[in-house]
Design a protein around this motif. Sequence first.
Motif, PDB file in Angstrom:
ATOM      1  N   VAL A  55      83.244  42.528  45.975  1.00 41.44           N
ATOM      2  CA  VAL A  55      83.474  41.218  45.366  1.00 41.44           C
ATOM      3  C   VAL A  55      82.354  40.269  45.787  1.00 41.44           C
ATOM      4  CG1 VAL A  55      85.063  39.265  45.193  1.00 41.44           C
ATOM      5  CG2 VAL A  55      85.966  41.598  45.373  1.00 41.44           C
ATOM      6  N   HIS A  56      81.632  39.747  44.796  1.00 44.60           N
ATOM      7  CA  HIS A  56      80.534  38.816  45.040  1.00 44.60           C
ATOM      8  C   HIS A  56      80.874  37.470  44.412  1.00 44.60           C
ATOM      9  CE1 HIS A  56      77.436  41.863  46.245  1.00 44.60           C
ATOM     10  NE2 HIS A  56      78.346  42.641  45.683  1.00 44.60           N
ATOM     11  N   VAL A  57      80.729  36.409  45.200  1.00 43.67           N
ATOM     12  CA  VAL A  57      80.950  35.051  44.714  1.00 43.67           C
ATOM     13  C   VAL A  57      79.678  34.256  44.992  1.00 43.67           C
ATOM     14  CG1 VAL A  57      82.302  32.937  44.942  1.00 43.67           C
ATOM     15  CG2 VAL A  57      83.427  35.162  45.172  1.00 43.67           C
ATOM     16  N   HIS A  58      79.125  33.669  43.947  1.00 50.07           N
ATOM     17  CA  HIS A  58      77.949  32.814  44.089  1.00 50.07           C
ATOM     18  C   HIS A  58      78.385  31.377  43.848  1.00 50.07           C
ATOM     19  CE1 HIS A  58      75.081  36.325  42.757  1.00 50.07           C
ATOM     20  NE2 HIS A  58      75.796  36.615  43.832  1.00 50.07           N
ATOM     21  N   ILE A  59      78.025  30.506  44.760  1.00 47.24           N
ATOM     22  CA  ILE A  59      78.286  29.082  44.592  1.00 47.24           C
ATOM     23  C   ILE A  59      76.957  28.437  44.211  1.00 47.24           C
ATOM     24  CG2 ILE A  59      79.101  26.959  45.660  1.00 47.24           C
ATOM     25  CD1 ILE A  59      81.261  29.163  45.371  1.00 47.24           C
ATOM     26  N   GLY A  60      76.912  27.925  42.988  1.00 47.88           N
ATOM     27  CA  GLY A  60      75.719  27.238  42.506  1.00 47.88           C
ATOM     28  C   GLY A  60      75.971  25.745  42.493  1.00 47.88           C
ATOM     29  N   VAL A  61      74.953  24.982  42.826  1.00 48.03           N
ATOM     30  CA  VAL A  61      75.120  23.529  42.873  1.00 48.03           C
ATOM     31  C   VAL A  61      74.549  22.901  41.611  1.00 48.03           C
ATOM     32  CG1 VAL A  61      75.165  23.430  45.389  1.00 48.03           C
ATOM     33  CG2 VAL A  61      72.983  23.219  44.205  1.00 48.03           C
ATOM     34  N   GLU A  62      75.202  21.816  41.186  1.00 45.98           N
ATOM     35  CA  GLU A  62      74.716  21.102  40.008  1.00 45.98           C
ATOM     36  C   GLU A  62      74.963  19.617  40.169  1.00 45.98           C
ATOM     37  OE1 GLU A  62      78.367  21.937  36.925  1.00 45.98           O
ATOM     38  OE2 GLU A  62      76.763  23.407  36.980  1.00 45.98           O
ATOM     39  N   ASP A  63      74.038  18.825  39.633  1.00 47.28           N
ATOM     40  CA  ASP A  63      74.108  17.368  39.740  1.00 47.28           C
ATOM     41  C   ASP A  63      75.347  16.797  39.059  1.00 47.28           C
ATOM     42  OD1 ASP A  63      71.752  16.965  41.238  1.00 47.28           O
ATOM     43  OD2 ASP A  63      70.546  17.170  39.421  1.00 47.28           O
ATOM     44  N   ALA A  64      75.604  17.212  37.853  1.00 49.22           N
ATOM     45  CA  ALA A  64      76.742  16.672  37.088  1.00 49.22           C
ATOM     46  C   ALA A  64      77.943  17.601  37.245  1.00 49.22           C
ATOM     47  CB  ALA A  64      76.352  16.520  35.635  1.00 49.22           C
ATOM     48  N   PHE A  65      78.340  17.832  38.474  1.00 53.93           N
ATOM     49  CA  PHE A  65      79.400  18.804  38.769  1.00 53.93           C
ATOM     50  C   PHE A  65      80.766  18.342  38.259  1.00 53.93           C
ATOM     51  CE2 PHE A  65      82.916  19.817  41.678  1.00 53.93           C
ATOM     52  CZ  PHE A  65      83.028  21.164  41.389  1.00 53.93           C
ATOM     53  N   VAL A  66      81.463  19.265  37.622  1.00 56.30           N
ATOM     54  CA  VAL A  66      82.856  19.089  37.214  1.00 56.30           C
ATOM     55  C   VAL A  66      83.571  20.396  37.563  1.00 56.30           C
ATOM     56  CG1 VAL A  66      84.442  18.721  35.284  1.00 56.30           C
ATOM     57  CG2 VAL A  66      82.241  17.550  35.322  1.00 56.30           C
ATOM     58  N   PRO A  67      84.661  20.353  38.349  1.00 59.30           N
ATOM     59  CA  PRO A  67      85.324  21.594  38.742  1.00 59.30           C
ATOM     60  C   PRO A  67      85.989  22.296  37.565  1.00 59.30           C
ATOM     61  CG  PRO A  67      86.617  19.710  39.446  1.00 59.30           C
ATOM     62  CD  PRO A  67      85.325  19.171  38.888  1.00 59.30           C
ATOM     63  N   ALA A  68      86.066  23.615  37.659  1.00 57.44           N
ATOM     64  CA  ALA A  68      86.774  24.412  36.656  1.00 57.44           C
ATOM     65  C   ALA A  68      88.267  24.345  36.978  1.00 57.44           C
ATOM     66  CB  ALA A  68      86.286  25.855  36.687  1.00 57.44           C
ATOM     67  N   LYS A  69      89.041  23.734  36.100  1.00 55.69           N
ATOM     68  CA  LYS A  69      90.478  23.581  36.339  1.00 55.69           C
ATOM     69  C   LYS A  69      91.281  24.727  35.745  1.00 55.69           C
ATOM     70  CE  LYS A  69      90.304  19.557  38.369  1.00 55.69           C
ATOM     71  NZ  LYS A  69      90.598  19.416  39.767  1.00 55.69           N
ATOM     72  N   LYS A  70      90.857  25.261  34.615  1.00 60.43           N
ATOM     73  CA  LYS A  70      91.577  26.351  33.964  1.00 60.43           C
ATOM     74  C   LYS A  70      90.820  27.676  34.120  1.00 60.43           C
ATOM     75  CE  LYS A  70      94.528  27.648  30.416  1.00 60.43           C
ATOM     76  NZ  LYS A  70      95.917  27.699  30.670  1.00 60.43           N
ATOM     77  N   ALA A  71      89.529  27.671  33.796  1.00 63.10           N
ATOM     78  CA  ALA A  71      88.723  28.871  33.982  1.00 63.10           C
ATOM     79  C   ALA A  71      88.705  29.226  35.468  1.00 63.10           C
ATOM     80  CB  ALA A  71      87.303  28.625  33.477  1.00 63.10           C
ATOM     81  N   HIS A  72      88.758  30.519  35.772  1.00 62.34           N
ATOM     82  CA  HIS A  72      88.841  30.906  37.176  1.00 62.34           C
ATOM     83  C   HIS A  72      88.546  32.389  37.365  1.00 62.34           C
ATOM     84  CE1 HIS A  72      92.763  31.902  35.468  1.00 62.34           C
ATOM     85  NE2 HIS A  72      92.796  32.887  36.355  1.00 62.34           N
TER      86      HIS A  72
END
Length: 122
Positions: A55-72
Amino acid sequence: MFFSYERIDHVQLAAPVGSEDQAREFYRDLLGFAEIEKPEQLMKNGGVWFQSGNVHVHIGVEDAFVPAKKAHPAFSVKNIEMIKTYLAGKSVDYREDDQLPGANRFYLSDPFGNRLEFLEWE
């Protein structure tokens, strides 16, 4: 078709710029993923990568960040009751869900508000 899908290589979730240490505290220190080094040419983009088994999880950063509330992403786990006990002992809130027949599952939000699913098939 002359091709087939083998597996998901990794899941990338977004986080605010500068939140790599928060990601480490959550994914590495709380959930037990190992941090893996990003390729040198990608380090300039920020973010942090984790792995546990396949299992690989990548955390990417973005300026206009909005969390994924439904997608997961959904993590298939063994001994899900032990994970629930562990999280409860750390005072981590999660939400159990019994809507999927044959699955014991719960949802947890990462520090950035991204929805994560954990499930074990009965």
